[in-house]
Every structure is written in structure tokens, then in C-alpha cells.
Write a protein that holds these residues in place. Sequence first.
Motif, PDB file in Angstrom:
ATOM      1  N   GLY A 141       9.599   9.964   6.986  1.00 35.55           N
ATOM      2  CA  GLY A 141       8.142   9.832   7.069  1.00 35.55           C
ATOM      3  C   GLY A 141       7.498  10.076   5.720  1.00 35.55           C
ATOM      4  N   GLU A 142       6.392  10.849   5.710  1.00 30.92           N
ATOM      5  CA  GLU A 142       5.675  11.087   4.458  1.00 30.92           C
ATOM      6  C   GLU A 142       5.550  12.586   4.193  1.00 30.92           C
ATOM      7  OE1 GLU A 142       1.654   9.436   4.108  1.00 30.92           O
ATOM      8  OE2 GLU A 142       1.980   9.296   1.942  1.00 30.92           O
ATOM      9  N   ALA A 193       8.539   2.149  -6.264  1.00 31.81           N
ATOM     10  CA  ALA A 193       8.639   1.554  -4.938  1.00 31.81           C
ATOM     11  C   ALA A 193      10.038   0.994  -4.764  1.00 31.81           C
ATOM     12  CB  ALA A 193       7.598   0.451  -4.776  1.00 31.81           C
ATOM     13  N   LEU A 194      10.760   1.558  -3.789  1.00 33.21           N
ATOM     14  CA  LEU A 194      12.118   1.094  -3.528  1.00 33.21           C
ATOM     15  C   LEU A 194      12.071   0.113  -2.364  1.00 33.21           C
ATOM     16  CD1 LEU A 194      15.265   1.418  -3.894  1.00 33.21           C
ATOM     17  CD2 LEU A 194      15.090   3.216  -2.162  1.00 33.21           C
ATOM     18  N   ASP A 245       7.842   1.481   8.751  1.00 32.70           N
ATOM     19  CA  ASP A 245       6.970   0.309   8.888  1.00 32.70           C
ATOM     20  C   ASP A 245       6.156   0.023   7.630  1.00 32.70           C
ATOM     21  OD1 ASP A 245       5.271   2.444   9.091  1.00 32.70           O
ATOM     22  OD2 ASP A 245       4.371   1.861  11.000  1.00 32.70           O
ATOM     23  N   GLU A 246       6.307   0.857   6.595  1.00 31.05           N
ATOM     24  CA  GLU A 246       5.575   0.586   5.358  1.00 31.05           C
ATOM     25  C   GLU A 246       6.378  -0.314   4.410  1.00 31.05           C
ATOM     26  OE1 GLU A 246       2.482   1.272   4.765  1.00 31.05           O
ATOM     27  OE2 GLU A 246       2.013   2.748   6.307  1.00 31.05           O
ATOM     28  N   GLY A 247       7.594  -0.642   4.776  1.00 34.59           N
ATOM     29  CA  GLY A 247       8.378  -1.533   3.926  1.00 34.59           C
ATOM     30  C   GLY A 247       9.100  -0.780   2.822  1.00 34.59           C
ATOM     31  N   ARG A 270      -1.879   1.094  10.371  1.00 32.26           N
ATOM     32  CA  ARG A 270      -0.618   1.843  10.416  1.00 32.26           C
ATOM     33  C   ARG A 270      -0.907   3.346  10.287  1.00 32.26           C
ATOM     34  NH1 ARG A 270       1.487  -2.539   7.420  1.00 32.26           N
ATOM     35  NH2 ARG A 270       1.209  -1.443   5.457  1.00 32.26           N
ATOM     36  N   GLN A 271      -1.878   3.665   9.413  1.00 34.78           N
ATOM     37  CA  GLN A 271      -2.233   5.085   9.265  1.00 34.78           C
ATOM     38  C   GLN A 271      -2.915   5.615  10.523  1.00 34.78           C
ATOM     39  OE1 GLN A 271      -3.801   6.603   5.651  1.00 34.78           O
ATOM     40  NE2 GLN A 271      -2.901   5.006   4.376  1.00 34.78           N
ATOM     41  N   PHE A 272      -3.805   4.792  11.084  1.00 31.60           N
ATOM     42  CA  PHE A 272      -4.494   5.214  12.306  1.00 31.60           C
ATOM     43  C   PHE A 272      -3.498   5.429  13.435  1.00 31.60           C
ATOM     44  CE2 PHE A 272      -9.192   3.695  11.790  1.00 31.60           C
ATOM     45  CZ  PHE A 272      -9.252   4.372  10.584  1.00 31.60           C
ATOM     46  N   SER A 273      -2.516   4.510  13.542  1.00 33.08           N
ATOM     47  CA  SER A 273      -1.605   4.589  14.684  1.00 33.08           C
ATOM     48  C   SER A 273      -0.802   5.884  14.643  1.00 33.08           C
ATOM     49  CB  SER A 273      -0.674   3.375  14.716  1.00 33.08           C
ATOM     50  OG  SER A 273       0.315   3.493  13.714  1.00 33.08           O
TER      51      SER A 273
END
Lengths: 190, 398
Positions: free
Chosen positions: B226-227, B297-298, B264-266, B335-338
Motif C-alpha cells: 500500500g502507501e 516510478a517503477l 491499482d496505481e500501476g 482511487r483515493q476516495f475508494s
Amino acid sequence: MSSYRTHSELQLTALLREGDGEAFVEIYRRNWRMMYNSAFKRLRDEKQCEDLVQNVFTDLWERRGEVEIDNLSAYLSTAVRFQVIKHSTRTRDASPLTDTLESSLISSLRSEDPLIEKEILEIVKLWIAALPEKRREIFLMHYMEELSSSRIAEVLGVSQKTVQNQIATATNSIRDQLSKILFILLIAAN
Amino acid sequence: MKPFDHRQELIIIFRKYLDGTATPEEKQFVEAWYGSFEKEPGILDNYPETGQELLEARMEQALRIHIDNDRPRSTWKTITRNIRLGRVAAAAVLILSLAGSWYYFTNTGLREPAQTAMAAGPDLAPGGNRAVLTLSNGKQIVLDSVSTGMLARQGNTVIHKVEDGLVSYTGEGPRAGQDFNTITAPAGGKYSVVLPDGSRVWLNAESSITFPTAFSPEERSVKISGEVYFEIAKDARRPFSVQVGALQKVRVLGTHFNINAYRDEGNITTTLLEGSVEVLASGDARPVMLKPGEQAALSGSGRINVRGDINTEEIVAWKNGMFQFEKADIETVMRQFSRWYNVDVIYEGPLPSKTFSGKIDRKVNASEALDILSFTGLNFRIEALPAGSKKGKIVILP
């Protein structure tokens, strides 16, 4: 959050006015026990006490910007009193606050404990004073009936005959005092 | 003789007491009668300590939900006040872009969102301090429902819940760590942890960190998903490294950085705010060194691209309680809201082509966050949670 534990009641009240949620929660934590106990003494229903305490707090939160509170615990006690009384007027469920007045008045007639006698006597006096005139008459007759059906009737019987004597020999006994009051009130009501 | 109903008489007087029309005698009686119950014993004295704690926690939870739902109004007030004070006006003002053209909502432009619209439909509360701690023996502790204080001991290390949203590991002993703990923030959750070496991490929603309860003398190594935002305690003798799945490793000495590895952010993005880090992709032998303000960015194919001049404030806005977007498309926003509102997002019809820029407080309900976006003409609907479902649904309309 934990830093609010050392805040004074006054500081918490000021923060609450600003809409501080953690101050609100700290106020809740400090006061809910007192409020819950207080409601339970009158309602004897745990679920209702829980709802009631929450109602008082959600109401406090909603009015946080409006209410002027100098004494938070006094404010909350008063809020509980209003909610308990409000609840008692609405519900069909039995609660001590609405259902024990009659029995306490009656049982007081048989009490031997001078402290309870004194307190109940005070309630009887206030009750009689609070009732509207017509109701008061009916209450007194009802009460007389109760009296006459108990051992106290004898005392009242005596007092009816010799009011002067009765007043002169009045003791601390609730029976004597009650008979005196009732008799005089009954005379006055007629 | 007419019967006298004490209860009925009482209720008549009670009603007058409540609406303020009671005579002084009636008032005096009500208060004396109410007061005569004071000498009764309190019920809570009969409860065991744990029973009282449970009751306290249950009512507190209900109250917290109530005040959280009540937040949007107060948040708006805060925003308006900030603007009035002129405090970093640009930061507080919502800047929304509509297909490239910019609209500035100034003080006069900000107004209370239509209360009726908000009250009418179902709404979704924002996320909050929620996480689960899994100890080395598999035991799980729901961090948001335990009270502050000591939670557990793992070897020499003691775990404390310091405050709402923060746990700390202290007393790291000499024993090198074989015991691993994991802290997981669910959708709609976030949490912060002080690791055994004093480094602090912040978990965003749907994120986790796994770490030893005591780091080894040679290195400090953690795994995340995640983040996660990191503030690493300096310790030159023990380099710190972050493993992200099997794909990426970040080596650091002492530094502030954010890793976003949501599937889901790629890309997996690593953004450096302070210090220096090395990003290593598995399979790519050449590590990439980042300077502050740079982002690696990987991609899924294993390539690392580095961009400079990153707005790091935007990257770590989540940690500071904000959503922040810069010309973000609708899917990026959603995506952030979800994750934060724990919802599925459905698009009915073609995707809106607008981009969004600006800040929104993460404390607001979903309806208000969407209301703010709807100033640009975005249409949406929040669907009620179906019975038994924990996840809400936001429908974006054409």
C-alpha cells in the motif's frame, strides 16, 4: 488526546465551544458514570439509561456553540434530570419516578425510621402544595382512606375528636404530624 | 370515592415542569421528589471493572460516530475561517480546474453546501484511525478499540498505544529479531507506528508494514504494502531498507520519503523529501539514487523512471489529513476516495474528461467531498449500503 486528561473543566468547556471533538470525548469520560447512575436510580432500566446518557451528550455536541456553561457537571446533572422526567412522561413502562410515589407515601405511614419520616413528610407537604385545589381534595380523601384502613386510623380518630390536644402533644412521629396536617388541610379545603 | 391516580397527577406536573409552565410549588415538588432518589445505590458500583469499561467504550464509539458524521459543517467553518485570516490563502482555497480552465473559489465563493442535498441521500463517513496489529504468535489486536497503555510485550520490546492513531515499540533489546509484527490499516483506516529503532511510519488506508520487534545489529529491514510515509531515525551503522513485494527495495540512511505501492496505481512510486535513498528494482542491477524532490516510478515491466521537481506536499497530503490533486483525472481521484471511504466506484457511461486540482479535508463525509468536485459539473450518486455489506458504492454519472 491523552493531554486532555489534565485539562480543567473550564478549559474543556472552552474547547468544546470551539468544536473540539477530543475535548467532548474527555467530558464524556469524566461524567458518564455520574449521569448513568443518576438516571438508573430513577428509571431502573439499563438500556434506557444508556440511551439517555448518549442523548444528553449528542445534544450537548449539537448545541456546543450555543450553550453557555459555567458549571459543566451541574449542567449535565440538570440535563439528565430533564431527560429522565421527559422519559417518564412518555413511556408506559413502569419506572420508580412515576410509580413509587403512592407506595412511598403509604409506606411512610408505617415507617419507624425518623430520617425517612422527615423526608417523606417534606415530600407529602410539597405534593399537597403542588396539587391543584380540586385534585388536592381528592388526594386528601384518598389518603385519609388509606390512613383509616391502617393502624393510623386510630390516631386520626383521636385527633379528629381532640384537635387541640393533638396539636399540643404533637411528637416527631410522622403519624401524628400527618394527621395534624391532613386534618387541618381537610378543614381548610371544605 | 373517586380514585386518585398518583402517576397521572405526576405526569401532568412533569409536563408543566418540562415546558416551563410549572408554578413555584410544582417545581419545588418535582425537584424534591427527583432528589429523594439520590440516596439510592448507584448501579455501576455493582458492575465489574471490565463491564464498566465496555459500556464506556460502547457509548464512546457511538458518540464518536455521531461527531464524525457531524464534521462537514465544522470543517467548512474552519476552512472559511482560515481564508478570512488570510493564512496561506492559496492552500485553503479550493482550486478546481475544468478541462484546463481554472476557477478560484474565494471567500465569497465558498458557501455551506446544500444541507438538504446532503441530508437526503445516503452518506459515507470518512476513514479514521483504524488498524490491526498482528503479533508474532498470530494474535491480533484491533488497535482502534483498545484503550491507551501497554498492549503487549515481545521479547524485550514493549508495545504501547500512545494515543489514538499511534503505537510505539520501545526497549529494543540485544536479541536480534526473529519475531515479526505486522500492522495493517484497512480500507477507511490509517495509523502511525514508532518502530523499535525510533523511526516513525505512517500507514495510509489499505496498507501494511511488517517489521522485527527488535532490529538486528547490522541492518534494519521492513516490508510494506500500500502507501507508507517514512521518517527514518539516523543510524549510520545500521542501514534501513524497505522491501515492496518482490519488486523493489529502497535503501536509506536517515531520511523522509513516501512509497506508494498500491496495485491499482500501476507504478510503485518512491518520493524523497529529505536525505537520500537508493531504489533497486529486482532484476535491474543498477540502483537509482534519488535527491530530495525527486520521484522514482517503477513500472510493471521493471523499468525505473525518475522525475524531478515533484510537488512533495501533494504526495504526502494524505499523511497531513488532506486529499490533494494537481490536474488529476477522475480515476486518480476516485482511487483515493475508494480506499478512504471504503467504496466501490462505478462509472455509468463515458468517463468524465475533466481534471481536478485542489485540496479537500479528509475528515469530510463522502457526499461533501463529491459535492466539492461537483462544482466542476461532476455528477454522482451515493448508493445506500446493501444490508450485510460493509462497502459503499459511489456512482459517477455522465
